[in-house]
Design an enzyme around this catalytic site. Structure first.
Site, PDB file in Angstrom:
ATOM      1  N   ASP A 194       0.878  -1.164   0.000  1.00 19.07           N
ATOM      2  CA  ASP A 194       0.000   0.000   0.000  1.00 19.07           C
ATOM      3  C   ASP A 194       0.922   1.222   0.000  1.00 19.07           C
ATOM      4  O   ASP A 194       2.144   1.086   0.170  1.00 19.07           O
ATOM      5  CB  ASP A 194      -0.882  -0.040   1.257  1.00 19.07           C
ATOM      6  CG  ASP A 194      -1.733   1.205   1.418  1.00 19.07           C
ATOM      7  OD1 ASP A 194      -2.390   1.596   0.438  1.00 19.07           O
ATOM      8  OD2 ASP A 194      -1.725   1.795   2.512  1.00 19.07           O
ATOM      9  N   ASP A 251      -0.289   5.110   0.933  1.00 19.90           N
ATOM     10  CA  ASP A 251      -0.622   6.184   1.872  1.00 19.90           C
ATOM     11  C   ASP A 251      -0.595   5.706   3.315  1.00 19.90           C
ATOM     12  O   ASP A 251      -1.276   4.748   3.676  1.00 19.90           O
ATOM     13  CB  ASP A 251      -2.004   6.756   1.548  1.00 19.90           C
ATOM     14  CG  ASP A 251      -2.000   7.533   0.243  1.00 19.90           C
ATOM     15  OD1 ASP A 251      -1.245   8.514   0.166  1.00 19.90           O
ATOM     16  OD2 ASP A 251      -2.727   7.148  -0.692  1.00 19.90           O
TER      17      ASP A 251
END
EC number: 3.1.3.96
Length: 231
Positions: free
Chosen positions: A15, A17
């Site tokens: 991922d 953020d």
């Protein structure tokens, strides 16, 4: 939480953020800029519900929850405008660069699977172009037509795994996430998941991860059958 069996993997999926880039704090500021004129606040209990969501479901939730006098499209437009200003100087999270360079040096295939759209990924990574060029590929959920359903559905991780030159089995993939929605998505995809959560998240929200760490700097690759750090 009981110790979970850690299985050997061959590929990694990240991922972005709040995991690789310190953007969650900036998202909070961008959101507060929208809510402030309406006298609304953005407590963490609300934030944890939308972490990891793609643009449309997040905007729809916020407009409905706060009863804002605007369409979800207008909310998304304002959020994007605020974000574009704030994200240009997004910094790397602790341990992120070391881990990515280690995997690359040891020829461990890894990719990005983010709910952000491709243009926002370009904006957020502007200060780190060379590092993000090390990824085998990037799947940007909000702008990728193959990602039909966003997190917590497993689509993005299954699409990401399928784009490696020789696609691995889901069980051979290790996902790195910071959000409960992302952990649910990884589990649904049949993948192990290392979670680096916001310390304010309750244990209930982190208990479904294979492993929970305070920082990527604490990750020990050899626990998942990957080459150990030598520095």
């Amino acid at each position: 939480m009981a110790n979970k069996v850690l299985r050997k993997v061959t590929h990694c999926v990240f991922d972005m953020d709040g995991l690789l880039l310190d953007t969650e704090r900036l998202y909070t500021v961008a959101t507060e800029m929208i809510l402030e004129p309406y006298g609304k606040t953005y407590p963490f209990e609300i934030k944890e519900q939308v972490m990891g969501l793609q643009t449309e479901p997040l905007a729809r939730f916020m407009v409905e929850h706060y009863e804002l006098p605007m369409s979800w499209e207008e909310y998304a437009r304002q959020q994007r405008a605020n974000t574009e200003i704030l994200m240009r100087n997004a910094q790397l999270m602790p341990g992120a660069e070391r881990l990515l360079r280690h995997l690359h040096a040891n020829k461990v295939p890894f990719c990005l699977a983010t709910s952000s759209g491709a243009d926002m990924v370009e904006l957020k990574t502007a200060q780190h172009r060379e590092l993000f060029s090390l990824f085998n590929h990037k799947v940007c959920g909000s702008s990728d037509k193959e990602v039909v359903n966003g997190k917590p559905a497993p689509d993005i991780f299954l699409v990401a795994a399928g784009r490696f030159g020789v696609p691995p089995k889901p069980s051979d993939c290790l996902v790195f996430e910071d959000s409960p929605n992302g952990v649910t998505a990884a589990n649904s995809a049949g993948m192990q998941v290392v979670m680096v959560p916001d310390p304010r998240l309750s244990q209930e929200k982190t208990s479904h991860a294979t492993q929970v760490l305070a920082s990527l700097a604490d990750f020990k690759p050899e626990q998942f059958g990957l080459p150990a750090f030598t520095d």
